[in-house]
Scaffold this motif. Structure first.
Motif, short mmCIF file in Angstrom:
data_model
loop_
_atom_site.label_atom_id
_atom_site.label_comp_id
_atom_site.label_asym_id
_atom_site.label_seq_id
_atom_site.Cartn_x
_atom_site.Cartn_y
_atom_site.Cartn_z
N UNK A 172 0.91 -1.27 0.05
CA UNK A 172 -0.13 0.18 -0.12
C UNK A 172 0.86 1.31 -0.14
N UNK A 173 2.18 1.30 0.18
CA UNK A 173 2.82 2.49 0.29
C UNK A 173 3.95 2.48 -0.99
N UNK A 174 4.17 1.51 -1.64
CA UNK A 174 4.91 1.41 -2.92
C UNK A 174 4.52 0.08 -3.58
N UNK A 175 4.72 0.38 -5.00
CA UNK A 175 4.46 -0.79 -6.19
C UNK A 175 5.45 -1.84 -5.93
N UNK A 176 4.64 -3.14 -5.78
CA UNK A 176 5.39 -4.43 -5.74
C UNK A 176 5.65 -5.04 -7.12
N UNK A 177 6.59 -5.66 -7.49
CA UNK A 177 6.75 -6.33 -8.63
C UNK A 177 6.20 -7.87 -8.43
N UNK A 178 5.24 -8.08 -8.55
CA UNK A 178 4.50 -9.43 -8.24
C UNK A 178 4.97 -10.57 -9.05
N UNK A 179 5.61 -10.09 -10.20
CA UNK A 179 6.17 -11.19 -11.18
C UNK A 179 7.24 -11.89 -10.52
N UNK A 180 8.04 -11.18 -9.54
CA UNK A 180 9.10 -11.66 -8.73
C UNK A 180 8.88 -12.14 -7.61
N UNK A 181 7.75 -12.03 -6.91
CA UNK A 181 7.40 -12.41 -5.53
C UNK A 181 6.30 -13.50 -5.58
N UNK A 182 6.60 -14.55 -4.76
CA UNK A 182 5.56 -15.72 -4.86
C UNK A 182 4.74 -15.61 -3.66
N UNK A 183 5.46 -15.25 -2.40
CA UNK A 183 4.71 -15.21 -1.53
C UNK A 183 4.75 -14.04 -0.59
N UNK A 184 3.64 -13.10 -0.65
CA UNK A 184 3.80 -11.72 -0.15
C UNK A 184 2.92 -11.58 1.16
N UNK A 185 3.42 -11.12 2.25
CA UNK A 185 2.55 -10.86 3.61
C UNK A 185 2.61 -9.38 4.03
N UNK A 186 1.60 -8.95 4.72
CA UNK A 186 1.54 -7.53 5.34
C UNK A 186 0.78 -7.57 6.22
N UNK A 187 0.47 -6.41 7.08
CA UNK A 187 -0.35 -6.06 7.93
C UNK A 187 -1.24 -4.97 7.58
N UNK A 188 -2.38 -5.30 8.00
CA UNK A 188 -3.40 -3.96 7.37
C UNK A 188 -3.19 -2.65 8.28
N UNK A 189 -2.53 -2.53 9.69
CA UNK A 189 -2.68 -1.44 10.20
C UNK A 189 -1.26 -0.77 9.83
N UNK A 190 -0.18 -1.46 9.37
CA UNK A 190 1.05 -0.74 8.93
C UNK A 190 0.87 0.47 8.14
#
Length: 194
Positions: A172-190
């Motif tokens: 939610x703060x920067x674009x993530x290059x999904x094609x190179x990321x297989x498993x991505x985690x985050x917290x809603x409140x961050x």
């Protein structure tokens, strides 16, 4: 580099943040405050959050999105316990959360083929050391240090290993290059705040 300006509202934290200007309890009028995620209203809210997250973050249609308990820590640990062990793993750390994932993989999971790629707090390790034919666990943007990977050029497009990315301070703060990321985690409140 030290920032030249300070935020107008200094009450930011890595956990729940100050409410947006003008926030009142009326914002909770249609909130689903019941305890059951199995209720009709609970399922509808979860579905909406998943669909909106996919749209806002640009998550590819073939990626699955799940909401799990225990914030980002629970999501990363769920990923480590479910996806690691088939091949060797490169574990990266340059701040406290990366060190935590190393502890989980080496001490708790007792993975034998684990290479530890560390740098002093606040500095990046040599990303050229990473072998993406092995699994890789890394923090995109350190919540405590603020240091982040500059790009994903160090991750091969064609790779045998999984990339497991703790993106809690990046989503939610920067674009993530999904094609190179297989498993991505985050917290809603961050990034989204309280």
């Amino acid at each position: 580099m030290k920032p030249l300006a300070r935020p107008a509202n200094p009450r930011f934290s890595s956990g729940p943040c100050a409410k947006r200007p003008g926030w009142t309890l009326t914002a909770l009028e249609d909130a689903c405050l019941g305890r059951s995620h199995r209720s009709k209203a609970g399922k509808a809210k979860l579905k909406e959050v998943i669909e909106r997250s996919r749209a806002i973050l640009g998550i590819p249609a073939d990626y699955r999105i799940g909401i799990v308990p225990a914030s980002d820590t629970g999501a990363v640990e769920l990923s480590l316990w479910n996806f690691l062990g088939e091949r060797g793993v490169d574990l990266m750390a340059w701040e406290s959360f990366g060190e935590g994932w190393i502890t989980d993989a080496v001490t708790q999971l007792k993975l034998r083929d684990a290479r530890l790629i560390r740098a002093p707090y606040g500095e990046l390790p040599d990303l050229a050391q990473v072998d993406t034919d092995r699994d890789v666990v890394f923090t995109w943007n350190g919540t405590t240090s603020g240091v982040r990977v500059p790009d994903v050029d160090w991750i091969k497009g064609e790779r045998k290993g999984l990339t497991i990315c703790d993106a809690t301070s990046a989503a939610f703060a920067m674009d993530l290059p999904w094609e190179k990321l297989d498993v991505v985690t985050w917290s809603w409140q961050k990034v989204l705040g309280g």
